[in-house]
Design a protein around this motif. Structure first.
Motif, short mmCIF file in Angstrom:
data_model
loop_
_atom_site.label_atom_id
_atom_site.label_comp_id
_atom_site.label_asym_id
_atom_site.label_seq_id
_atom_site.Cartn_x
_atom_site.Cartn_y
_atom_site.Cartn_z
N LEU A 174 0.94 -1.15 0.14
CA LEU A 174 -0.16 0.02 -0.02
C LEU A 174 1.02 1.21 -0.08
O LEU A 174 0.44 2.24 -0.78
N LYS A 175 1.98 1.07 0.76
CA LYS A 175 2.82 2.24 0.91
C LYS A 175 3.48 2.76 -0.57
O LYS A 175 3.99 3.70 -0.91
N ASN A 176 3.75 1.52 -1.44
CA ASN A 176 4.43 1.74 -2.61
C ASN A 176 3.71 2.13 -3.71
O ASN A 176 4.08 2.16 -4.80
N GLU A 177 2.39 1.63 -3.52
CA GLU A 177 1.34 2.02 -4.46
C GLU A 177 1.07 3.47 -5.05
O GLU A 177 0.70 4.20 -3.97
N GLU A 178 0.97 3.72 -6.19
CA GLU A 178 0.84 5.11 -6.70
C GLU A 178 -0.24 5.18 -7.81
O GLU A 178 0.16 4.31 -8.70
N PHE A 179 -1.50 5.39 -7.64
CA PHE A 179 -2.47 5.40 -8.57
C PHE A 179 -2.73 6.68 -9.31
O PHE A 179 -2.77 7.65 -8.45
N SER A 180 -2.91 7.02 -10.42
CA SER A 180 -3.37 8.22 -11.18
C SER A 180 -5.02 7.98 -11.38
O SER A 180 -5.69 6.81 -11.33
N ASP A 181 -5.34 9.12 -11.86
CA ASP A 181 -7.01 9.23 -12.35
C ASP A 181 -7.35 8.06 -13.37
O ASP A 181 -8.37 7.43 -13.41
N ILE A 324 -9.69 -0.53 -6.05
CA ILE A 324 -10.53 0.88 -5.93
C ILE A 324 -10.65 1.42 -4.60
O ILE A 324 -10.58 2.49 -4.49
N ASP A 325 -11.07 0.41 -3.64
CA ASP A 325 -11.22 0.94 -2.30
C ASP A 325 -9.79 1.40 -1.73
O ASP A 325 -9.99 2.74 -0.85
N ARG A 326 -8.69 0.92 -1.83
CA ARG A 326 -7.45 1.40 -1.46
C ARG A 326 -7.34 3.03 -2.13
O ARG A 326 -6.68 3.84 -1.34
N ILE A 327 -7.71 2.78 -3.39
CA ILE A 327 -7.47 4.28 -4.00
C ILE A 327 -8.42 5.43 -3.38
O ILE A 327 -7.96 6.54 -2.98
N ILE A 328 -9.72 5.13 -3.25
CA ILE A 328 -10.85 5.93 -2.91
C ILE A 328 -10.47 6.26 -1.28
O ILE A 328 -10.88 7.10 -0.74
N HIS A 329 -10.34 5.07 -0.55
CA HIS A 329 -10.26 5.09 1.09
C HIS A 329 -9.06 4.97 1.40
O HIS A 329 -8.73 3.97 2.23
N GLN A 331 -6.65 6.20 3.22
CA GLN A 331 -6.15 6.56 4.61
C GLN A 331 -6.99 5.38 5.35
O GLN A 331 -6.50 4.88 6.36
N ASP A 332 -8.30 5.18 5.12
CA ASP A 332 -9.03 4.23 6.03
C ASP A 332 -8.47 2.79 5.89
O ASP A 332 -8.10 2.06 6.88
N VAL A 333 -7.90 2.29 4.78
CA VAL A 333 -7.46 0.96 4.48
C VAL A 333 -5.97 0.98 5.35
O VAL A 333 -5.73 0.07 5.85
N PHE A 334 -5.22 2.12 5.09
CA PHE A 334 -4.05 2.25 5.84
C PHE A 334 -4.10 2.10 7.16
O PHE A 334 -3.36 1.19 8.15
N ASP A 335 -5.41 2.78 8.04
CA ASP A 335 -5.43 2.61 9.31
C ASP A 335 -5.88 1.17 9.53
O ASP A 335 -5.59 0.92 10.76
#
Length: 544
Positions: A174-181, A324-329, A331-335
């Protein structure tokens, strides 16, 4: 215990059968006679792989067989895997010239891995190579856990560590993932594609059946339509029968056939109605072949795109949804993962600390027992200690375990390999073997020249220790030392005889007189009267 070993056309052996007993047995013979070949044969019958040609010259196969006394634990495994069970386990192995072989347990063909599983519960073969293997700290930890009876707890620690590691991996990803639009748009389109298709689990199979039915119907419908055309067309069969009926009703000469023509007409009319009903009924079944094939094509296309099956399609859907959930949410997923990491680490450390504590509880007892046996083996100054240093979390806990020894007064503790000479190491390993043997449930111990590098009183001490061990276990020992062999209940002599055409090795079971003679030869190189008298006195002193 091993009750019998038999070999046929095996290296130097034409045919040989050895009946073993309980207690202590030794196998002796000149260097190169073939003593170790017998231990190798037991190894092959224990599931070891064959690395060289073991077939006697001029023969096309070698046959090895071993009979062991079974027990409840072994019988339970055999029965669970579909084998006949008895008081004995009979293992046989036929080896061909290409080193391919067939192995059987109780006459049923099986695998080498399953044979290893069974024999490892009954027999422990200890060679000089195993002595060096005991220097491996991972092996030392296995022995310690077996002695401390922590194997189940250790398995729980491993399970907890895997869970903790998986959460760490997810967090790192998750830390290393970078997503664009654009990536979010692409993933959303994929998810919409799957969801809009709304594919059901067994839908493709049902579609295939419907398409088969529809295809068959369309072929049959052509025949029905053709038949209806011939019946209903202008001047067709129905019109012709009606004309015949009317003519017969008006002609005196045809009056007798009027009723027949009338019946034929109504019969054909009935057939016509049935065929039309059949056509109309199937036409209303919604078996639209084009739409069915279109649906089939869509499902197959999505299956190919997302892994090839309904299961893989659903797994892809979940993976896409998670992304998609990790992109949209994010911080929630990270927490959430951080919380899972903390919880899984706490659960792991609770188990790892419990495992560490149970290990440490046996340190003092284990160290005392090893040193007690070392003294019996004339290592009076030996000190044994278990070093336990904390390490980073791992699948086997937080303990870095190592066996340390000090062989001489004033000498610091160090690893087994660095502390002991060859003879000292042999005795130390025998002491460890005696202590750890009591925890593994094995009934037969084989020592293959473990006494290398010792002599005199030390060899007598090692023989005495093996003899003491044989009170509770079957002990088989290959040795060059009379001072070890003299302790045996049974003595087997391996002889090799060579002629111009062949070399044959055989095994002879010695009685007391021949045992004394062989011991004398082993001691002084010849069976002199003085040497025999000396061995006779020693034998009587030991056996009474």
């Amino acid at each position: 215990m091993i009750e019998q070993l038999s070999v046929k056309d095996y290296v130097l052996f034409k045919s040989c059968i050895i009946d073993f007993t309980d207690g202590m047995s030794v196998i002796t013979g000149e260097t190169g006679a073939g003593k170790s070949l017998l231990i190798d044969a037991i190894g092959y019958l224990s599931g070891n792989r064959i690395k060289s040609n073991v077939i006697r010259n001029g023969k096309d196969k070698a046959i090895l067989s071993m009979v062991l006394t079974s027990n409840d634990r072994v019988n339970a495994i055999l029965e669970e895997n579909g084998f006949e069970v008895d008081d004995q386990v009979i293992i046989s192995r036929t080896i061909l010239n290409n080193n391919k072989s067939t192995v059987r347990i109780n006459q049923q063909i099986t695998t080498l891995s399953f044979v290893r599983k069974i024999v490892n519960l009954l027999v422990d073969i200890h060679s000089q190579m195993d002595t060096y293997r005991l220097m491996d700290t991972s092996v030392q930890m296995e022995l310690l856990d077996s002695y401390a009876k922590t194997m189940d707890l250790k398995a729980s620690v491993k399970e907890a560590y895997v869970k903790y590691s998986n959460v760490l991996h997810e967090l790192e990803t998750l830390k290393n993932e970078e997503f664009s639009d654009a990536e979010l748009e692409f993933l959303t389109a994929q998810l919409d594609e799957i969801e809009n298709a709304n594919i059901q689990e067994d839908e493709l199979d049902a579609l295939n059946d419907q398409i088969h039915e529809a295809t068959s119907w369309y072929k049959n419908s052509e025949d029905i339509s053709s038949c209806l055309y011939e019946i209903d067309k202008e001047n067709g069969a129905l019109d012709s029968l009606y004309t015949l009926y009317k003519q017969a009703s008006k002609s005196p000469i045809l009056n007798d056939y009027e009723e027949s023509f009338k019946n034929l007409y109504y019969s054909l009319q009935s057939v016509d109605e049935e065929l039309k009903h059949m056509r109309d009924t199937h036409s209303n079944d919604s078996l639209d072949l084009d739409s069915l094939q279109s649906r089939q094509y869509l499902i197959k296309k999505l299956y190919r795109k997302y892994g090839g099956s309904y299961t893989s399609l659903m797994e892809s859907k979940k993976s896409i949804t998670d992304k998609i959930d990790r992109i949209i949410h994010r911080q929630d997923v990270f927490d959430k993962l951080e919380k899972e990491k903390e919880e899984s680490f706490t659960a792991y450390m609770k188990l790892a600390n419990a495992l560490s504590l149970k290990r440490k509880e046996v340190f003092s007892q284990l160290e005392s027992k090893v040193m007690e046996h070392c003294k019996d083996l004339m290592l009076e100054n030996a000190r044994f200690m278990i070093s336990c240093m904390e390490k980073k979390p791992s699948s086997n806990g937080i303990d870095d375990i190592e066996f340390l020894v000090s062989m001489n007064p004033g000498q610091d503790f160090s690893s087994l390999s660095a502390s002991a000479s060859g003879g000292e190491l042999s005795r130390l390993m025998l002491a460890l073997k005696v202590v750890f043997q009591a925890t593994n449930g094995i009934e037969t111990i084989i020592f293959d020249e473990i006494d290398t590098g010792v002599s005199g009183k030390v060899a007598l001490a090692m023989g005495a220790k093996m003899k003491a061990l044989s009170k509770n276990y079957q002990v088989l020992c290959i040795t060059h030392l009379a001072s070890v062999a003299v302790y045996a209940n049974m003595h087997y002599l391996v002889n090799k005889k060579a002629s111009a055409s062949e070399t044959i090795t055989s095994v002879q079971e010695l009685d007391q007189d021949k045992t004394i003679q062989e011991l004398a030869i082993m001691t002084s190189g010849e069976a002199s009267q003085k040497a025999k008298e000396s061995m006779q006195d020693l034998w009587v002193k030991i056996h009474g």
